[in-house]
Design a protein around this motif. Structure first.
Motif, short mmCIF file in Angstrom:
data_model
loop_
_atom_site.label_atom_id
_atom_site.label_comp_id
_atom_site.label_asym_id
_atom_site.label_seq_id
_atom_site.Cartn_x
_atom_site.Cartn_y
_atom_site.Cartn_z
N LEU A 120 0.83 -1.19 0.00
CA LEU A 120 0.00 0.00 0.00
C LEU A 120 0.87 1.25 0.00
N LEU A 121 0.39 2.29 -0.67
CA LEU A 121 1.13 3.54 -0.76
C LEU A 121 0.18 4.64 -1.20
N LYS A 122 0.74 5.82 -1.45
CA LYS A 122 0.00 6.91 -2.08
C LYS A 122 0.76 7.33 -3.32
N LEU A 165 7.49 15.58 1.13
CA LEU A 165 7.29 14.15 1.39
C LEU A 165 8.37 13.34 0.68
N PRO A 166 9.01 12.38 1.38
CA PRO A 166 9.99 11.52 0.71
C PRO A 166 9.29 10.55 -0.23
N VAL A 167 9.75 10.48 -1.48
CA VAL A 167 9.09 9.65 -2.48
C VAL A 167 10.13 8.94 -3.34
N PHE A 182 5.29 6.33 0.71
CA PHE A 182 4.99 5.21 1.61
C PHE A 182 4.87 5.70 3.04
N ASP A 183 3.99 5.04 3.79
CA ASP A 183 3.80 5.41 5.20
C ASP A 183 4.97 4.98 6.08
N ASP A 222 8.45 -0.33 3.59
CA ASP A 222 7.75 -0.52 2.33
C ASP A 222 8.45 0.20 1.19
N GLU A 223 8.93 1.41 1.46
CA GLU A 223 9.67 2.14 0.42
C GLU A 223 10.91 1.37 0.00
N THR A 224 11.65 0.85 0.97
CA THR A 224 12.86 0.09 0.67
C THR A 224 12.54 -1.17 -0.12
#
Length: 250
Positions: A120-122, A187-189, A228-229, A233-235
């Motif tokens: 899940l993400l935005k 926001l980090p993306v 990502f929250d 998950d981002e990694t």
């Protein structure tokens, strides 16, 4: 963004507030969008100055204020109500991920997620279906990689409606970490740039999954931004995209 000079941090903070407000003001207020009311109010000083027979400099200043507000809305819409600022750890999928180099710059291994594992993400950027495309900003989304290798980002702009983007190691052009300027705080993306053959006037969803090819279709360079929250998950997604790009270039 602690490594940026103070003046840039202040500028990005101001820019984020502008983009955030202009995007938020698209919602309706009475019979018009709130943005329409803001644009009309921006010219109220000009009307007042005109009725009171103010001097030319004051009229000019009031006119400039109204036109400046219109320009801010036009500019924000043109760039999708956001700006991406690349970080120092940006990775090029075309140059850095060549077969003669290690998987990561520091030599540490990558840990991709399993096929069809959803995260899940935005998401932000241009997403679509076969008959339309929309500019999306920080809407709920899911990422996964199918067993054949394609990466999927499915975004939900509103309940019950879904839009998509697809990419793979062949059309992937760039993968960067950085910040998305679109609100009170950057926001980090992950920024994923690729040539898309999916969407309006291109392949349909069925054609894409059936492997249909059309030499006459025109690919479009797209960039989607994934927020990502949590860092884990981002990694995981970062590792999966890098691993796929590295393996296919061996």
């Amino acid at each position: 963004m602690q490594n940026f000079p103070l003046h840039k941090c202040l500028y990005y903070r101001w820019l984020g507030l502008v983009y955030g407000f202009t995007y938020w003001s698209r919602q309706h207020f009475f019979i018009f969008r709130l943005s329409t009311w803001v644009k009309l109010l921006a010219f109220v000083p000009l009307v007042i100055a005109w009725r009171q027979n103010r001097s030319v400099p004051i009229l000019g200043l009031a006119l400039f204020l109204g036109l400046w507000v219109l320009w801010l809305y036009w500019r924000a819409r043109r760039v999708g109500y956001k700006r991406f600022v690349a970080g120092e750890t940006a990775v090029s999928a075309q140059s850095t991920l060549s077969k003669d180099e290690v998987l990561r710059a520091d030599g540490t291994p990558l840990y991709p997620i399993s096929p069809n594992q959803h995260i899940l993400l935005k998401a932000s950027g241009i997403f679509g279906v076969a008959d339309r495309e929309e500019q999306i900003l920080l809407k709920p989304a899911e990422y996964w990689q199918v067993p054949l290798g394609d990466h999927t980002v499915m975004v939900q702009p509103e309940p019950g409606r879904f839009l998509y983007q697809f990419f793979n190691s062949t059309n992937l052009q760039n993968l960067q970490t950085g910040w998305l300027i679109c609100g009170l705080m950057p926001l980090p993306v992950l920024a994923v740039t690729f040539y898309s053959v999916w969407g309006q006037e291109q392949l349909s969803l069925r054609d894409l999954y059936q492997g249909v090819e059309d030499e006459n279709r025109e690919s479009k360079l797209r960039t989607v931004y994934l927020y990502f929250d949590n860092k884990a998950d981002e990694t995981a997604v970062h590792h999966t995209i890098l691993y796929d790009a590295r393996e296919k270039r061996k």
